[in-house]
Design an enzyme around this catalytic site. Structure first.
Site, PDB file in Angstrom:
ATOM      1  N   GLU A  17      -3.954  -0.130   3.215  1.00  8.01           N
ATOM      2  CA  GLU A  17      -4.649   0.877   2.404  1.00  8.01           C
ATOM      3  C   GLU A  17      -4.292   2.296   2.841  1.00  8.01           C
ATOM      4  O   GLU A  17      -4.991   3.252   2.491  1.00  8.01           O
ATOM      5  CB  GLU A  17      -6.158   0.674   2.481  1.00  8.01           C
ATOM      6  CG  GLU A  17      -6.814   1.004   3.807  1.00  8.01           C
ATOM      7  CD  GLU A  17      -6.830  -0.159   4.797  1.00  8.01           C
ATOM      8  OE1 GLU A  17      -7.696  -0.164   5.671  1.00  8.01           O
ATOM      9  OE2 GLU A  17      -5.971  -1.060   4.679  1.00  8.01           O
ATOM     10  N   ASP A  76      -6.269   7.249   3.750  1.00  7.38           N
ATOM     11  CA  ASP A  76      -6.533   5.839   3.470  1.00  7.38           C
ATOM     12  C   ASP A  76      -7.902   5.663   2.833  1.00  7.38           C
ATOM     13  O   ASP A  76      -8.721   6.578   2.793  1.00  7.38           O
ATOM     14  CB  ASP A  76      -6.319   4.942   4.697  1.00  7.38           C
ATOM     15  CG  ASP A  76      -7.395   5.068   5.753  1.00  7.38           C
ATOM     16  OD1 ASP A  76      -8.414   5.735   5.514  1.00  7.38           O
ATOM     17  OD2 ASP A  76      -7.220   4.479   6.827  1.00  7.38           O
ATOM     18  N   ILE A  77      -8.106   4.479   2.293  1.00  9.13           N
ATOM     19  CA  ILE A  77      -9.331   4.177   1.546  1.00  9.13           C
ATOM     20  C   ILE A  77     -10.422   3.770   2.528  1.00  9.13           C
ATOM     21  O   ILE A  77     -10.232   2.846   3.335  1.00  9.13           O
ATOM     22  CB  ILE A  77      -9.071   3.060   0.528  1.00  9.13           C
ATOM     23  CG1 ILE A  77      -7.948   3.487  -0.432  1.00  9.13           C
ATOM     24  CG2 ILE A  77     -10.346   2.728  -0.256  1.00  9.13           C
ATOM     25  CD1 ILE A  77      -7.458   2.382  -1.343  1.00  9.13           C
TER      26      ILE A  77
END
Length: 217
Positions: free
Chosen positions: A137, A94-95
């Protein structure tokens, strides 16, 4: 009334769309109209069917396969790997600090970042390794015929690619990184839920120990 097909939310069981489409074709063939008219109607129906099926399996924002698509494919790959002792590695990433991106630059910028990271993933992983948007995300990649050691190179390449993107959004410089967790299927992993849970813990460890890193378990 929904005017835009792209705005629809689909939750249709496997096989139902195919059955509906075939039934409609059969009905059209019974119509008392010229054959060329039947073929034109069937052509239009097939287009709508293909579009509907695509939307049901695709994340509209990123163009990646969606959570529904993952659920369909993941069980098959998991059972196949268990039965035939194939190598299988599951990846979650994920970001980092994505909420901060949204809060600082706005949600449209957040959408822009999601699309750019998704594109970087598509460019990095093999065509046989499907990338899914799991939610928000967070993303998942199924690496078939790949053990954990083989996964290191593409995962690190992807992580470094994202860190070096140097995104520009409406004149603003936006730098993002990703944290990655990966797990190889072993005999000790008995269920597909357990496989996801262990992979998720690897991702959590990557984020908890500084972010912008890859953790393998």
């Amino acid at each position: 009334m929904v005017e835009n097909l792209d705005e629809l939310s689909f939750d249709i069981p496997d096989g139902v769309l195919d059955e509906i489409q075939q039934n409609i074709e059969n009905i059209i063939h019974t119509f008392d109209i010229p054959e060329e008219n039947k073929l034109e109607v069937i052509k239009q129906i097939n287009f709508m069917y293909s579009r509907t099926k695509y939307l049901s399996m695709t994340d509209e924002l990123t163009g990646l396969a969606n959570r529904r698509s993952f659920d369909n494919s993941y069980e098959k790959e998991f059972l196949r790997a268990q039965r035939y002792k194939n190598k299988l590695t599951l990846v979650m990433f994920d970001i980092d600090h994505f909420k901060q991106v949204n809060d600082t630059y706005g949600h449209q910028c957040g959408d822009f970042v999601l699309k750019q990271v998704a594109n970087a993933a598509l460019q990095t992983f093999r065509k046989t390794d499907t990338v899914y948007r799991f939610g928000g995300e967070e993303f998942i990649v199924i690496l078939t015929e790949t053990d954990i050691h083989q996964a290191v190179i593409p995962l690190e390449r992807f992580r470094k690619t994202v860190a070096a993107l140097g995104l520009d959004y409406q004149g603003e410089s936006v730098n993002v990184t990703v944290s990655i967790g990966a797990c190889q299927l072993t005999d000790e992993i008995q269920t597909k839920e357990q496989f996801i849970e262990i992979t998720d813990k690897a991702l959590y460890e990557a984020k908890n120990s500084g972010r912008n890193k890859t953790v393998l378990v």
